[in-house]
Scaffold this active site. Structure first.
Site, PDB file in Angstrom:
ATOM      1  N   LYS A 297       0.850  -1.190   0.000  1.00 16.78           N
ATOM      2  CA  LYS A 297       0.000   0.000   0.000  1.00 16.78           C
ATOM      3  C   LYS A 297       0.886   1.240   0.000  1.00 16.78           C
ATOM      4  O   LYS A 297       1.788   1.370   0.824  1.00 16.78           O
ATOM      5  CB  LYS A 297      -0.916  -0.012   1.232  1.00 16.78           C
ATOM      6  CG  LYS A 297      -2.033   1.026   1.179  1.00 16.78           C
ATOM      7  CD  LYS A 297      -3.044   0.826   2.296  1.00 16.78           C
ATOM      8  CE  LYS A 297      -4.184   1.830   2.178  1.00 16.78           C
ATOM      9  NZ  LYS A 297      -5.203   1.663   3.231  1.00 16.78           N
ATOM     10  N   GLU A 385     -19.087  -5.542  10.000  1.00 20.55           N
ATOM     11  CA  GLU A 385     -19.980  -4.741  10.834  1.00 20.55           C
ATOM     12  C   GLU A 385     -21.041  -5.591  11.533  1.00 20.55           C
ATOM     13  O   GLU A 385     -21.348  -5.364  12.718  1.00 20.55           O
ATOM     14  CB  GLU A 385     -20.649  -3.654   9.980  1.00 20.55           C
ATOM     15  CG  GLU A 385     -19.708  -2.570   9.504  1.00 20.55           C
ATOM     16  CD  GLU A 385     -18.947  -2.941   8.236  1.00 20.55           C
ATOM     17  OE1 GLU A 385     -18.090  -2.148   7.796  1.00 20.55           O
ATOM     18  OE2 GLU A 385     -19.206  -4.040   7.688  1.00 20.55           O
ATOM     19  N   ARG A 413     -25.184  -2.174   7.198  1.00 19.68           N
ATOM     20  CA  ARG A 413     -24.876  -3.578   6.943  1.00 19.68           C
ATOM     21  C   ARG A 413     -25.207  -4.452   8.156  1.00 19.68           C
ATOM     22  O   ARG A 413     -25.203  -5.680   8.058  1.00 19.68           O
ATOM     23  CB  ARG A 413     -23.404  -3.712   6.569  1.00 19.68           C
ATOM     24  CG  ARG A 413     -22.984  -2.828   5.413  1.00 19.68           C
ATOM     25  CD  ARG A 413     -21.472  -2.712   5.327  1.00 19.68           C
ATOM     26  NE  ARG A 413     -20.881  -3.974   4.926  1.00 19.68           N
ATOM     27  CZ  ARG A 413     -20.230  -4.151   3.780  1.00 19.68           C
ATOM     28  NH1 ARG A 413     -20.115  -3.163   2.922  1.00 19.68           N
ATOM     29  NH2 ARG A 413     -19.701  -5.306   3.490  1.00 19.68           N
TER      30      ARG A 413
END
Length: 640
Positions: A297, A385, A413
């Site tokens: 990243k 979640e 969610r």
């Protein structure tokens, strides 16, 4: 637009190959030996642009080579590429006809922050929330077969952080048993926004496969197919045999191949020519397959490589030196998230039952403050979640008091989990919904627009929103007291109202609001920090208005409601959420049920369409929630 055009012209002078590419069809005219230079120019373009127009940097830098390889090998947009989440799609946008407009990224009226088919045919599905790419791409792969588009390739690109989400596993499970030729690309950089966590992450770190073995197996499958020996039934049997042999030799189980998804990798995700070779080898293979890539990243920009979390969305910075332009905030109110984080630690130091739970956002929600001080009492559960809510419910059932912090739009969610796993038993979980209301440049998929309306009908919930930082601290204190049950606190992104934000932690009576100012002509009922804008609007309008900060959507303050019903013929409700179903709807219902008939004007987010991206002040003006618009609504109400 003049400044944007100048920057684009300057970039044209630096990029010899990128200048030749408007669409992927132009990219495919180059030879493979030119691709590393394309990647270099593309990466620098992203750095230069994001340095002056802030956005998601590190994720996009990490997939530059993958993006180029995908568009080089596959015939997009006829072939479908489904990006997961979309943080990493800046290179994709630049290569698909949006380079000239990329300077407008995330700006009001400019290109959208995440891929969407509403913007480009190259954007195949809605992006913004993690873990949906495999399911969506599988649907597209099945549709291709049903529609007779047998030559269409479908690719899902998913990160290792998103792979921890339950929806990703549901998609994988279905892909293993549904006829399809889906290619899943696992972009493994050991990160989501913060460091990736969990068993899947540890598994991926140790997963390895011999490249020579993969090459031999591929050649064998080609030979068997050419001889007509490899029909679908035999292919599955051979794959199972291969998996068993490979596991025995390597002493390593492969979860993907255990689900009949052929696995290739891991490969270096920054070797663009190698990726082109591998993608060409596997693109026409039948059946579901997964290509595992190791990436970094922030690749190619040292500051981002060294601090990927900070450089996920770094704000403005000097592209040459890597110096971030951090404004002096010492004389400004704190961010609501930081008030939450510091108050949570303060409460936890006094109450040993308090636990912290976050689905992959410890830094974003500032639960990292408690995590640093009490690492054994904070749980980052990854991008999950629904699990975060049910996990919190399990702890609460056994006597603990979890503070479960989820961004408002992501809490959607976990709707069933809130109902089924918290509310039915009225378990003492404190749901802290960060980024509620308009969030700004992240746009449609991230606005916390629906929490008030969605949660209000659920029995047993207490739903509150603070006017300012003092109120947030007091609500958090109240929520952890014995006997409160499931308690929802929602608050916005960004800075609060008070420089002196610390105050005594004391209880607020449940279901009791407060009158902020008295008046005789109009009653204004607000919930949350938007009440501060309402107070300014009253002063600007010059109308005698009584302003009530309701504090609680549920239970509502019936004493306030009765007072308003008796004294006022004109009522305005204001909320930073959708108008339908929230505070305004609750007031209408209560007045009707109690035989009051004032004229009620509801201010909030529109129901006609989703609110797009822009700065928060721009979007408030668009939705009629800025000071001037509220003042105008007050004056119009007086004339009606």
């Amino acid at each position: 637009m003049h400044g944007y055009s100048n920057r684009f012209s300057m970039e044209q002078g630096k990029n010899t190959l990128l200048n030749q590419i408007v669409y992927p069809s132009d990219l495919r005219k180059l030879n493979a030996g030119q691709l590393p230079e394309v990647c270099k120019e593309l990466r620098q373009t992203i750095i230069d642009e994001v340095s002056v127009n802030p956005g998601h940097l590190a994720s996009s830098l990490g997939v530059v080579e993958l993006t180029v390889a995908l568009h080089y090998v596959f015939d997009t947009p006829e072939d479908r590429i489904v990006w997961d989440t979309g943080h990493q799609a800046y290179g994709h946008k630049i290569l698909t006809g949006r380079r000239e407009r990329f300077a407008t990224n995330r700006k009001m009226g400019g290109i959208r922050p995440f891929p969407t088919p509403l913007e480009s045919e190259y954007d195949t599905f809605t992006c913004g929330h993690a873990s949906n790419s495999i399911s969506a791409a599988l649907g597209m792969a099945v549709a291709a077969k049903k529609n007779g588009s047998d030559n269409r390739h479908v690719v899902a690109v998913i990160g290792d952080g998103a792979m921890s989400g339950g929806l990703a596993f549901e998609g994988l499970n279905n892909a293993s048993s549904t006829p399809n030729d889906l290619l899943i690309i696992l972009n493994d950089n050991d990160m989501s926004i913060d460091r990736a966590v969990g068993g899947m992450e540890k598994y991926l770190l140790n997963l390895d496969t011999n490249a020579t073995y993969n090459k031999l197996r591929f050649k064998a499958s080609q030979w068997l197919s050419a001889k007509g020996y490899l029909d679908d039934k035999r292919r599955k049997g051979i794959i199972r045999l291969n998996n068993a042999i490979k596991s025995a030799i390597s002493h390593q189980q492969n979860i993907f191949e255990g689900m009949n998804v052929r696995y290739f990798g891991p490969f270096d995700g920054h070797n663009v020519q190698e990726m082109v070779r591998v993608l060409r080898q596997i693109k026409d293979m039948k059946g579901p397959k997964l290509l595992h890539l190791h990436t970094v990243k922030g690749k190619g920009y040292k500051p981002a490589e060294n601090a990927a979390t900070i450089w996920h969305a770094p704000g403005k910075f000097d592209a040459k030196t890597g110096e971030r332009y951090v404004c002096d905030t010492s004389n400004q109110p704190p961010k609501y998230q930081d008030v939450f984080g510091n108050t949570l630690l303060e409460l936890a130091q006094k109450n040993p039952k308090i636990m912290g739970v976050t689905p992959a956002m410890p830094t974003g929600c500032s639960m990292s403050i408690m995590m640093k001080a009490m690492p054994d009492r904070v749980f980052d559960v990854g991008i999950a979640e629904g699990h975060a809510v049910t996990f919190s419910g399990g702890m609460a059932k056994e006597g603990l008091i979890p503070f479960c912090n989820i961004y408002s739009s992501f809490s959607q969610r976990a709707y069933d989990n809130i109902i089924h796993d918290l509310a039915i038993l009225n378990l003492p979980v404190v749901m802290c919904l960060d980024r509620a209301g308009l969030v700004g440049e992240d746009g449609t998929t991230h606005h916390g627009a629906f929490d008030l309306a969605a949660l209000r009908p659920i029995p047993n919930l207490t739903i509150a929103s603070p006017l300012n930082e003092h109120e947030l601290r007091k609500m958090m204190y109240t929520a952890q007291l014995p006997g409160q049950g499931t308690f929802v606190i929602r608050y916005p992104r960004g800075r609060g109202e008070l420089k002196n934000w610390r105050c005594a932690l004391e209880e607020i009576p449940i279901g009791k609001g407060q009158k902020l100012c008295d008046g005789t002509e109009v009653a204004i009922l607000s919930i949350g920090p938007i009440g501060n804008r309402a107070k300014e609007a009253i002063e600007k309008s010059g109308v005698s208005c009584a302003l009530y900060d309701m504090r609680f959507l549920k239970p509502m303050d019936e004493d306030i409601m009765d007072e308003v019903g008796r004294k006022f013929k004109r009522v305005i409700t204001i909320e930073d959420g959708v108008r339908n179903g929230g505070l305004g709807s609750a007031v209408l219902e209560w007045m009707n049920d109690h035989n009051y008939q004032p004229k009620i004007v509801r201010l909030g987010l529109p129901d006609t369409n989703f609110v797009e991206h822009g700065t928060v002040p721009q979007l408030q003006q668009l939705c009629g929630l800025d000071v001037d618009s509220i003042a105008t609504s007050i004056l119009k109400t007086m004339k009606s």
